[in-house]
Design an enzyme around this catalytic site. Structure first.
Site, PDB file in Angstrom:
ATOM      1  N   ASP A  13      -5.557  -3.953  -6.183  1.00 24.79           N
ATOM      2  CA  ASP A  13      -4.182  -3.543  -5.864  1.00 24.79           C
ATOM      3  C   ASP A  13      -3.237  -4.502  -6.585  1.00 24.79           C
ATOM      4  O   ASP A  13      -3.680  -5.417  -7.289  1.00 24.79           O
ATOM      5  CB  ASP A  13      -3.954  -3.487  -4.347  1.00 24.79           C
ATOM      6  CG  ASP A  13      -4.057  -4.845  -3.668  1.00 24.79           C
ATOM      7  OD1 ASP A  13      -3.973  -5.885  -4.368  1.00 24.79           O
ATOM      8  OD2 ASP A  13      -4.216  -4.880  -2.439  1.00 24.79           O
ATOM      9  N   SER A  14      -1.926  -4.276  -6.434  1.00 24.81           N
ATOM     10  CA  SER A  14      -0.985  -5.053  -7.241  1.00 24.81           C
ATOM     11  C   SER A  14      -1.054  -6.549  -6.928  1.00 24.81           C
ATOM     12  O   SER A  14      -0.884  -7.394  -7.804  1.00 24.81           O
ATOM     13  CB  SER A  14       0.435  -4.522  -7.048  1.00 24.81           C
ATOM     14  OG  SER A  14       0.721  -4.393  -5.673  1.00 24.81           O
TER      15      SER A  14
END
Lengths: 245, 80
Positions: free
Chosen positions: B36-37
């Site tokens: 994920d980011s």
């Protein structure tokens, strides 16, 4: 909180001082900031008197350079910040129709942007450690508004949205982000209010008195403790019932 | 001494909790390895630490695959 490295802004007096002492007595290593050298020595004095490990440090929360420098000093002396309490704040009250741009900007910068700056600055180390507590000291005024304080209310309400967003971003790294929103607490800031205004305020407080700084500090200590490990993105109101969420 | 490619693949596998065998040069952190980011931010932090360099945010944003990480480190550090 045994030996947790804790940074508290605006710790020379009032609520900040009470938080520093409370967390220190719970075993935290306390680094308190103040804008003046005088404030720094006040912090050093009360930490020493209470037998708390830590130090006072000069910091203008509006100065990004100074923030980096302060964190570097803390890192060298104690390690990475594990608990951050964003407490520093000022007021510049005025009716909105008369409010100057500077009065707006000063408050948003000192009371809200500083929260963004400091949180960002400690976040990487917290992510890496898979542990962190960020506690933002908001105000009942951010929740219910107050005449003459549109700037202050905007900044304090801004903390709620900030905290909820950050809580979502970093929850997976075991970092919690919460607010404590004090009501009218007996400090220099409220002592500056006229007597009759104080009396009329108290009429709106079900508990019938001003709060004590220590009562705000207890809420902060709870959120900082392992007992509050499953609480994030919320606000603890400490206001004698003046405002009920 | 392991080369840059091996070191980076090891870090990627560790950071993203995937098997090192799954980490190919063309693997995208987000699309192939499930990052994920926030994972990608941490990955860059880990690369900075391993190769003792600082990767500016605007450069970091362009590192999306293992190969891009290898290229960046090769070009910008003395590790090779």
């Amino acid at each position: 909180m045994e030996n947790k490295i804790t940074l508290i802004t605006g710790a020379s007096r009032g609520i900040g001082q009470a938080i520093a002492i409370k967390l220190g007595q719970s075993g935290a290593v306390v680094i308190g900031t103040a804008t003046t050298e005088n404030g720094v020595s006040t912090i050093n004095q009360y930490l020493e008197k209470s037998g708390i490990k830590g130090m006072g440090i000069a910091l203008n929360v509006n100065d990004a350079e100074q923030i980096n420098h302060a964190l570097q000093t803390i890192r060298e002396k104690f390690g990475e910040v594990e608990i951050l309490v964003n407490n520093a704040g000022i007021t510049r009250d005025n009716l909105l129709v008369r409010m100057k741009d500077e009065e707006w900007d000063d408050i948003l910068e000192t009371d809200l942007k500083s929260v963004f700056r400091l949180s960002r600055a400690v976040l990487r180390a917290m992510m890496k450690a898979r542990y962190g507590r960020i506690i933002n000291i908001s105000s009942v005024v951010g929740a219910m508004g107050n005449l003459g304080q549109a700037n202050y209310a905007a900044a304090k309400a801004g903390m709620f949205g900030f905290s909820k967003s950050l809580a979502r971003e970093v929850g997976s790294r075991n970092i919690t982000v919460n607010c404590v929103a004090p009501g009218f607490i007996d400090t220099d800031m409220t002592r500056a209010l006229a007597d009759e205004f104080q009396q009329s305020l108290i009429q709106h407080v079900p508990l019938g008195r001003l709060g004590r700084p220590e009562e705000v500090a207890s809420a902060v200590a709870f959120l900082a403790s392992s007992a509050a490990g499953y609480i994030t993105g919320t606000t603890l109101h400490v206001n004698g019932g003046m405002y009920m969420d | 001494m392991e080369n840059i490619e091996q070191r980076i693949k090891k870090i990627v596998a560790e950071q993203l909790g995937v098997n090192e065998a799954e980490v190919k040069n063309e693997s995208s952190f987000v699309n192939d390895l499930g990052a994920d980011s926030l994972d990608t931010v941490e990955l860059v932090m880990a690369l900075e630490e391993e190769f003792e360099c600082e990767i500016p945010d605007e450069q970091a944003e362009k590192i999306n695959t293992v190969q891009e990480a290898i290229d960046y480190v090769t070009a910008n550090t003395s590790a090779s």
